[in-house]
Enzyme design. Structure first.
Site, short mmCIF file in Angstrom:
data_model
loop_
_atom_site.label_atom_id
_atom_site.label_comp_id
_atom_site.label_asym_id
_atom_site.label_seq_id
_atom_site.Cartn_x
_atom_site.Cartn_y
_atom_site.Cartn_z
N ASN A 1 59.12 -4.77 71.63
CA ASN A 1 59.09 -5.09 73.06
C ASN A 1 59.39 -6.55 73.33
OD1 ASN A 1 56.62 -5.58 71.79
ND2 ASN A 1 55.43 -5.38 73.67
N HIS B 1 52.07 5.53 71.39
CA HIS B 1 50.92 4.95 72.10
C HIS B 1 50.44 6.04 73.04
CE1 HIS B 1 48.63 1.97 74.48
NE2 HIS B 1 49.09 2.61 75.54
N ASP C 1 46.76 -5.36 66.05
CA ASP C 1 47.29 -5.30 67.42
C ASP C 1 47.44 -6.71 67.98
OD1 ASP C 1 48.36 -4.19 69.67
OD2 ASP C 1 46.44 -3.90 70.66
N GLY D 1 45.89 -7.74 75.96
CA GLY D 1 46.08 -7.97 74.53
C GLY D 1 45.41 -9.24 74.03
#
Lengths: 426, 314
Positions: free
Chosen positions: A97, A182, A308, A327
């Site tokens: 991404n 996801h 992550d 995040g």
């Protein structure tokens, strides 16, 4: 490179069921020549005495974001690899991404070249499952795989269209590519930012039910029974999801499951009064969910622990909770925070290391995560007992959005070797 | 009022009023006592004091508001402060300015108090970390609206003498309501028993842990209640399909004289406004001066805000 011998070190390598004190001999090419208590020595070799320390295969982190291209102000290959090595991570699966999205072969060439020049760590790039991660049209799985793409993921986005998902699985099964999903139903998570329940009600935030995760897992596993492919769920977060997983695994359906170290170590109460650094996806849930995830690792329902790692600049975090970016960083603290689960007697050490090394390597089908003779000498050496306090400004990532600022941890990486070379030591 | 004795708890605490959740019983009572002393003043002919003379108060409203904004405006002026009201709409955000930037800009002008209304829960908390003046929450997202709860408490005390031992029903869109949350905390804190009544789709999860009993049936929920607080049903909830129709909502959750009979004989009705007549409340009932405290709520709102401004501005 000269031959090296690491001596007097406790070696834990779940890939060969090894937990013993011995030596590791590394040959001139940076491969493991021999390992274990019976491992020989050589006079000409450079000796490193590691008494009291533990050597494990370099960690394989299946989910990290590198800012290049497009978000260099958040993280770049150099800072990511510094952070990774300081955390004992030698292999990173990078997310697509970026800007532009890694969804075509020319982007793959760029990312591989750039990574090779700037990063001192093994990089395994992912491409997106769908073009622009828009969930409409699948990317060129075959061509991308041939150029070196390790797996496919739309990162924090979910394929909502069931027909498309079935075709993705069907197509992927034929050419043996890994699909990493996801799990989030968008209709159920609209505008929401934390787990549904008392905490959300008190903070006045829109809560997201764990059904949003469960419903996608149920759908995908139903499709998977029809179209068996290499299927992996990036991160699960709830007890309900685990129940679905358990049921399907006992029905013989093959897939793998990951969990973020954050969901194993924190719960929704840690959000306190709007700590946006703990705004995560999937969100932190209840203590009951956290404990069930640990149980899931114990029972082999969960195979992988990921960092992550999502670097975000301060600007995008210093906003009202609903507007703040999602995040946290975590690659550098992945091992230390995982060791907390050993110190508080949640999990055996061997199990934790398995989820950080050989398990992800097997899912990815890469020759990493093991210290067997002949494999690359990617080694993480750590002090199991060393106490330290996480300070954001001391972390190596370009962004400092750690979810565990000021947390007292026990266990720290001492040295990291990549193909036999010491690339980090403190 | 339970304690007419002057309590001074606020002096020793943080200087912001961000929510009832952060308040102690003593602090809440101090505000209410202080507010009581302003009621008379506001009814008199000379309404001006000079306790905040030389102080600057900025009303920072990111969401449209009539009564809260004008109430804070008047309260500040009656205490002698220089009051500036800024209706931000979405203009600042559209220009790309973040809340923090706006805060820093205003902070540079040395205000003494910022009163903030924001559509995002937690915005006043964030603001309070960035400015060195007092921050008063005038409603944030669906989290808290502390001065509304305090004025509701004052209104009840004014009529019933005390809150302790009363049974209070809060009815309507609990899910999206900051008024409901602040009132739940405050009324519990002051010793009332609180029932919440809403259709299931407008009832937040985990509400029972906040110390209330939840009901979906008006009859059961209103049983034995001294106070009935109705909440506004926001029309946009219809589009999100939380409810089938206004008509159906009114049928089951709209307060009518018949439904009010489920409560105590002398039960009183409150509404934070603005009202949707014929949606959550019968129009005649809303205007019935024997039952409705709506006008009094607005009146005492000014007194409560004066008390908050006076006590929190240092």
């Amino acid at each position: 490179m000269k031959e090296k011998i690491l001596t007097n070190v406790r070696i834990i390598d779940p890939s060969q069921k090894m937990d013993e004190i011995g030596n590791i001999v590394i040959d001139e090419k940076g491969k493991i020549k021999s390992i274990g208590k019976k491992s020989g020595t050589s006079k000409s070799a450079e000796k490193i005495d590691l008494k009291g320390l533990i050597a494990i295969p370099g960690l394989v982190d299946m989910k990290a974001f590198v800012g290049e291209p497009g978000f260099e102000y958040k993280e770049n290959f150099r800072t990511l690899s510094q952070a990774a090595l300081a955390g004992g991570v030698t292999s990173i699966v990078t997310m697509p991404n970026t800007k532009p999205v890694i969804d075509n072969v020319s982007m793959v060439d760029f990312i591989i070249r750039r990574g090779r020049d700037k990063a001192k760590v093994n990089l395994f790039p992912c491409a997106s499952i769908t073009r622009q991660m828009e969930g409409n049209q699948m990317t060129e799985f075959g061509l991308l795989k041939a150029r070196g793409i390790i797996g496919f993921s739309d990162v924090n986005k979910t394929i909502q269209n069931s027909e498309l998902m079935s075709r993705i699985m069907n197509y992927a099964s034929d050419i043996d590519v890994l699909i990493m999903q996801h799990a989030e139903d968008y209709e159920l998570t609209k505008n929401s930012c934390i787990n549904q329940g008392e905490v959300a009600t008190r903070l006045g935030l829109q809560g997201v039910s764990d059904i949003a995760e469960k419903i996608i897992i149920e759908r995908d596993l139903s499709l998977l029974s029809e179209f068996p492919c290499r299927y992996h769920i990036n991160q699960i977060s709830s007890k309900n999801s685990l129940n679905v997983i358990k049921k399907n695994k006992s029905n013989g359906i093959k897939f793998s499951i990951g969990v973020s170290i954050n969901n194993l170590s924190l719960n929704q109460n840690d959000i306190g009064e709007f700590r946006t650094f703990l705004k995560l996806s999937p969100p932190l849930r209840s203590e009951e969910d956290r404990l069930s995830l640990i149980e899931g690792i114990k029972n082999d329902l969960i195979n992988v622990i990921v960092s992550d790692h999502i670097p975000e600049d301060e600007e995008s975090k210093r906003l009202p909770f609903a507007q703040a970016a999602t995040g946290s960083i975590g690659i550098e603290t992945l091992l230390s925070l995982s060791l907390e689960l050993y110190h508080n007697e949640s999990l055996p050490l061997e199990k934790i290391i398995k989820c950080l090394t050989i398990n992800p390597a097997k899912i990815l089908k890469i020759d990493k995560g093991s210290l067997k003779e002949g494999s690359d000498a990617d080694i993480c050496i750590f002090d199991l007992e060393k106490p330290w306090v996480v300070k954001a400004e001391e972390l190596k990532s370009k962004s400092k959005n750690t979810a565990i600022e000021n947390r007292k941890l026990q266990g720290k990486v001492k040295m990291t070797l990549l193909q036999g070379e010491v690339v980090y030591s403190n | 009022m339970a304690t007419e004795k002057k309590v001074t708890a606020i002096k020793n605490t943080p200087k912001h009023l961000l929510g009832i959740q952060n308040l102690s019983v003593l602090e809440a009572k101090e505000i209410l006592t202080e507010a009581k002393s302003f009621i008379k003043l506001n009814r008199g002919s000379s309404k001006k004091l000079d306790v905040l003379r030389g102080k600057t108060q900025i009303n920072l409203f990111f969401e449209p508001s009539t009564r809260t904004q004008s109430s804070f405006d008047l309260a500040g002026k009656r205490l002698g402060a220089d009051v500036m009201t800024m209706n931000m709409g979405n203009s600042a955000l559209k220009k790309g300015e973040t809340l923090i930037d706006t805060a820093m800009t205003l902070n540079a002008m040395h205000p003494d108090i910022i009163v903030i209304r924001h559509q995002d829960s937690g915005a006043p908390n964030l603001l309070s970390q960035k400015v060195n003046c007092t921050v008063i929450n005038a409603g944030d997202g669906r989290r808290e609206h502390p001065t509304q709860a305090l004025l509701d408490a004052l209104t009840i005390i004014n009529r019933k003498g005390n809150i302790e031992g009363l049974k209070i029903a809060i009815c309507g869109d609990i899910l999206h309501s900051r008024v409901a949350r602040s009132n739940i905390y405050l009324m519990n804190m002051l010793g009332a028993e609180v029932n919440v009544i809403a259709p299931k789709t407008l009832m937040p999860k985990g509400i029972d842990n906040l110390g209330v009993k939840s009901f979906t049936d008006m009859k059961k929920g209103l049983d034995g209640c001294d106070i009935v607080m109705m909440l506004r049903l926001q029309n946009e909830r219809m589009k999100g399909s939380f409810l089938p129709s206004k008509r159906e909502y009114y049928e089951f959750f709209g307060l009518t004289p018949e439904k009010l009979k489920f409560a105590k004989k002398d039960a009183l009705l409150m509404h934070p406004g603005p009202m949707n007549r014929g949606v959550e409340i019968d129009t005649k009932l809303a205007d019935d001066i024997n039952v409705s405290l709506v006008k009094e709520q607005v009146e005492l709102g000014v007194a409560v805000r004066m008390a908050c401004l006076k006590l929190y501005c240092k």
